[in-house]
Scaffold this active site. Structure first.
Site, PDB file in Angstrom:
ATOM      1  N   SER A  83     -40.029  -2.277  -8.295  1.00  0.00           N
ATOM      2  CA  SER A  83     -39.984  -2.486  -9.377  1.00  0.00           C
ATOM      3  C   SER A  83     -40.761  -3.076 -10.208  1.00  0.00           C
ATOM      4  CB  SER A  83     -38.437  -3.146  -9.490  1.00  0.00           C
ATOM      5  OG  SER A  83     -38.333  -4.417  -8.986  1.00  0.00           O
ATOM      6  N   THR A 130     -35.443   3.377 -15.779  1.00  0.00           N
ATOM      7  CA  THR A 130     -35.840   2.483 -16.880  1.00  0.00           C
ATOM      8  C   THR A 130     -36.409   2.867 -17.945  1.00  0.00           C
ATOM      9  OG1 THR A 130     -37.943   0.973 -16.970  1.00  0.00           O
ATOM     10  CG2 THR A 130     -38.231   2.720 -15.549  1.00  0.00           C
ATOM     11  N   ASP A 131     -36.558   2.366 -19.088  1.00  0.00           N
ATOM     12  CA  ASP A 131     -36.847   2.863 -20.598  1.00  0.00           C
ATOM     13  C   ASP A 131     -38.387   2.946 -20.446  1.00  0.00           C
ATOM     14  OD1 ASP A 131     -37.790   0.129 -20.468  1.00  0.00           O
ATOM     15  OD2 ASP A 131     -37.095  -0.218 -22.592  1.00  0.00           O
ATOM     16  N   GLU A 132     -39.028   2.627 -19.355  1.00  0.00           N
ATOM     17  CA  GLU A 132     -40.788   2.976 -19.179  1.00  0.00           C
ATOM     18  C   GLU A 132     -40.854   4.210 -19.118  1.00  0.00           C
ATOM     19  OE1 GLU A 132     -42.755  -0.160 -16.931  1.00  0.00           O
ATOM     20  OE2 GLU A 132     -41.055  -1.597 -17.229  1.00  0.00           O
ATOM     21  N   TYR A 155     -45.644   2.721 -11.390  1.00  0.00           N
ATOM     22  CA  TYR A 155     -44.249   2.341 -11.650  1.00  0.00           C
ATOM     23  C   TYR A 155     -43.385   3.369 -12.343  1.00  0.00           C
ATOM     24  CZ  TYR A 155     -39.758   0.300 -12.710  1.00  0.00           C
ATOM     25  OH  TYR A 155     -38.493   0.011 -13.102  1.00  0.00           O
ATOM     26  N   LYS A 159     -40.686   6.437 -11.244  1.00  0.00           N
ATOM     27  CA  LYS A 159     -39.413   6.364 -11.854  1.00  0.00           C
ATOM     28  C   LYS A 159     -39.175   7.631 -12.590  1.00  0.00           C
ATOM     29  CE  LYS A 159     -36.591   3.564 -11.429  1.00  0.00           C
ATOM     30  NZ  LYS A 159     -35.643   3.439 -10.345  1.00  0.00           N
ATOM     31  N   ARG A 219     -40.693  -6.487 -26.127  1.00  0.00           N
ATOM     32  CA  ARG A 219     -39.734  -6.056 -24.942  1.00  0.00           C
ATOM     33  C   ARG A 219     -38.233  -6.189 -25.786  1.00  0.00           C
ATOM     34  NH1 ARG A 219     -43.705  -3.868 -23.580  1.00  0.00           N
ATOM     35  NH2 ARG A 219     -45.090  -4.045 -21.669  1.00  0.00           N
TER      36      ARG A 219
HETATM   37  N1  NAD Z   1     -35.487  -5.290 -13.502  1.00  0.00           N
HETATM   38  C1  NAD Z   1     -35.753  -4.729 -14.511  1.00  0.00           C
HETATM   39  O1  NAD Z   1     -36.003  -5.191 -15.613  1.00  0.00           O
HETATM   40  C2  NAD Z   1     -35.460  -3.182 -14.561  1.00  0.00           C
HETATM   41  C3  NAD Z   1     -35.684  -2.397 -15.729  1.00  0.00           C
HETATM   42  C4  NAD Z   1     -35.246  -1.231 -15.742  1.00  0.00           C
HETATM   43  C5  NAD Z   1     -34.735  -0.379 -14.673  1.00  0.00           C
HETATM   44  N2  NAD Z   1     -34.842  -1.264 -13.564  1.00  0.00           N
HETATM   45  C6  NAD Z   1     -34.619  -0.428 -12.313  1.00  0.00           C
HETATM   46  O2  NAD Z   1     -33.293  -0.883 -11.850  1.00  0.00           O
HETATM   47  C7  NAD Z   1     -33.546  -0.931 -10.343  1.00  0.00           C
HETATM   48  C8  NAD Z   1     -33.266  -2.131  -9.879  1.00  0.00           C
HETATM   49  O3  NAD Z   1     -34.171  -3.069 -10.380  1.00  0.00           O
HETATM   50  P1  NAD Z   1     -34.263  -4.629 -10.006  1.00  0.00           P
HETATM   51  O4  NAD Z   1     -35.317  -5.450 -10.777  1.00  0.00           O
HETATM   52  O5  NAD Z   1     -33.135  -5.304  -9.369  1.00  0.00           O
HETATM   53  O6  NAD Z   1     -35.315  -4.536  -8.525  1.00  0.00           O
HETATM   54  P2  NAD Z   1     -35.562  -5.600  -7.475  1.00  0.00           P
HETATM   55  O7  NAD Z   1     -37.183  -5.450  -7.078  1.00  0.00           O
HETATM   56  O8  NAD Z   1     -35.135  -6.897  -7.757  1.00  0.00           O
HETATM   57  O9  NAD Z   1     -34.550  -5.133  -6.184  1.00  0.00           O
HETATM   58  C9  NAD Z   1     -34.918  -3.809  -5.471  1.00  0.00           C
HETATM   59  C10 NAD Z   1     -33.871  -3.850  -4.251  1.00  0.00           C
HETATM   60  O10 NAD Z   1     -34.377  -2.605  -3.476  1.00  0.00           O
HETATM   61  C11 NAD Z   1     -34.451  -2.867  -2.080  1.00  0.00           C
HETATM   62  N3  NAD Z   1     -35.288  -1.969  -1.643  1.00  0.00           N
HETATM   63  C12 NAD Z   1     -36.621  -1.677  -2.013  1.00  0.00           C
HETATM   64  N4  NAD Z   1     -37.057  -0.698  -1.167  1.00  0.00           N
HETATM   65  C13 NAD Z   1     -36.186  -0.259  -0.682  1.00  0.00           C
HETATM   66  C14 NAD Z   1     -35.921   0.677   0.420  1.00  0.00           C
HETATM   67  N5  NAD Z   1     -36.875   1.605   0.813  1.00  0.00           N
HETATM   68  N6  NAD Z   1     -34.622   1.104   1.115  1.00  0.00           N
HETATM   69  C15 NAD Z   1     -33.681   0.197   0.863  1.00  0.00           C
HETATM   70  N7  NAD Z   1     -33.724  -0.741  -0.068  1.00  0.00           N
HETATM   71  C16 NAD Z   1     -34.777  -0.836  -0.544  1.00  0.00           C
HETATM   72  C17 NAD Z   1     -34.907  -4.436  -2.101  1.00  0.00           C
HETATM   73  O11 NAD Z   1     -34.826  -4.862  -0.972  1.00  0.00           O
HETATM   74  C18 NAD Z   1     -34.318  -4.997  -3.115  1.00  0.00           C
HETATM   75  O12 NAD Z   1     -33.315  -5.659  -2.657  1.00  0.00           O
HETATM   76  C19 NAD Z   1     -34.571  -0.174 -10.013  1.00  0.00           C
HETATM   77  O13 NAD Z   1     -34.334   1.219  -9.875  1.00  0.00           O
HETATM   78  C20 NAD Z   1     -35.501  -0.298 -11.360  1.00  0.00           C
HETATM   79  O14 NAD Z   1     -36.472   0.595 -11.295  1.00  0.00           O
HETATM   80  C21 NAD Z   1     -34.990  -2.594 -13.206  1.00  0.00           C
END
Ligand code: NAD
Length: 345
Positions: A83, A130-132, A155, A159, A219
């Site tokens: 992420s 994500t909005d990205e 990234y 996505k 953002r």
């Molecule tokens: N954080 C943000 O601001 C944001 C914004 C938009 C979208 N997102 C999306 O939301 C989702 C969660 O984001 P986040 O910030 O909680 O991410 P994060 O990086 O905090 O957590 C990701 C989790 O996924 C697990 N993981 C990674 N690879 C894995 C695999 N191969 N198999 C099983 N588990 C795996 C990791 O251990 C971790 O617990 C993602 O899909 C991200 O693209 C996040």
């Protein structure tokens, strides 16, 4: 509902797990526990009889098949991903593997499981994105669900690819999917490599607080607890095959954001001088998107969701949480890459 949450030990996934358990759902948390995952994020619910943890890789089809057959969930909420944009600049391979191949593997495993179960109409595969994927905005305009995809970082490209796969599995195989695309999240349990925790922790340690470029990137900040609520609402009531943009209606430049955090810290933990004096401008991220902003009209009008906090309220809660939970973030400080400048290209 029994929900299998992938990435439930991460920042947003753990908020979803905690909310789902509080709301009376059963949860199977499937997580590989990469550098970004931590079981301390879900300690609050670990002893609940409605909660199970399964350590597995979403790219491991056999393991996912076994977990689905063992727990028979009513829905999958797919959050596991790599992420961090800066890490995607230094090492895109993991993003291709987890975000694209991993989503493909989850879709195929879900399709097989759903077929064996007799293709229940009520089943949901909820893909969290994500909005990205929509690229970068100028001074005006907002992303809607119809904005064309225009990802610009490894990234966001990974996505975007995963979103396309999810839509294709719906159109081609009839898999019952819903999608959400959200803006930048912040709040409790935010991994200490992301902007807001970096600012808080650098400020507290007396180190320079880094701001990329001129700090004028914008953002639209979404409080993670609000996001978790929106996600549960979508998985329960979202229309099949539809996507929903989730945003906080809280736009700020990075400089405004960092200045607000410093002001909260000045009030909560006063130092010898204002924390804002530690702000230091550093070389910009390559390809740094200028502005993201979400138009959340669809989820507001169709599902009745809206964010519960303003940016000022959410930041106050977040700063206080980090001040009150030092043991949580201290334990993560020595994870690989944390505290270092990544993604300079
Ligand atoms: N954080 C943000 O601001 C944001 C914004 C938009 C979208 N997102 C999306 O939301 C989702 C969660 O984001 P986040 O910030 O909680 O991410 P994060 O990086 O905090 O957590 C990701 C989790 O996924 C697990 N993981 C990674 N690879 C894995 C695999 N191969 N198999 C099983 N588990 C795996 C990791 O251990 C971790 O617990 C993602 O899909 C991200 O693209 C996040």
């Amino acid at each position: 509902m029994k929900i299998l949450v992938t990435g439930g030990a991460g920042f947003i996934g753990s908020a979803v797990v905690r909310h789902a358990i509080r709301a009376g759902h059963s949860v199977v948390n499937l997580d590989k526990l990469t550098y970004a995952g931590s079981l301390s994020n879900v300690a609050e619910v670990a002893d609940s009889p409605a909660y199970v943890f399964e350590r597995a890789d979403i790219c491991d089809r056999k393991a996912v098949d076994t977990i689905l057959a063992r727990h028979k969930p009513d829905a999958i909420m797919h959050l596991a991903a790599e992420s961090h944009v800066d890490r995607s600049i230094d090492g895109p391979a993991a993003f291709i593997e987890t975000n694209i191949t991993g989503t493909y593997t989850m879709l195929e495993a879900a399709r097989a499981y759903w077929t064996v179960e007799g293709k229940p109409e009520s089943f949901r595969f909820h893909h969290i994105s994500t909005d990205e994927v929509f690229g970068s905005l100028g001074k005006t305009g907002k992303f809607t669900e119809d904005t064309p995809y225009d990802p610009r970082s490894p990234y966001s490209a990974s996505k975007a690819s995963s979103d396309h796969l999810v839509r294709a599995w719906h159109e081609t195989y009839g898999l019952p999917v819903v999608l959400t695309n959200c803006s930048n999240n912040y709040g409790p349990y935010h991994f200490p490599e992301k902007l807001i925790p970096v600012v808080i922790l650098k400020a507290l340690s007396g180190a320079p607080i880094p701001i990329y470029g001129k700090g004028d990137n914008i953002r639209d900040w979404l409080y993670v607890e609000d996001h978790a609520e929106a996600l549960l609402l979508v998985v329960e009531t979202g229309e099949l095959g539809r996507s929903y943009n989730v945003g906080g209606e809280n736009e700020a430049t990075n400089l405004e954001l960092v200045t607000k955090i410093c002001a909260i810290l000045d009030a909560e933990r006063p130092g010898n001088r204002p924390y804002a004096e530690q702000i230091t401008f550093v070389t910009d991220r390559p390809g740094h998107d200028q502005r993201y902003a979400i138009d959340p009209a669809r989820i507001r009008e169709e599902l009745g969701w809206r964010p519960s906090v303003t940016l000022d309220e959410g930041l106050e809660k977040t700063v206080r949480w980090f001040l009150d939970n030092e043991a949580w973030w201290r334990a993560l400080e020595n994870r690989e890459g944390v505290g270092k400048r990544l993604g300079t290209g």
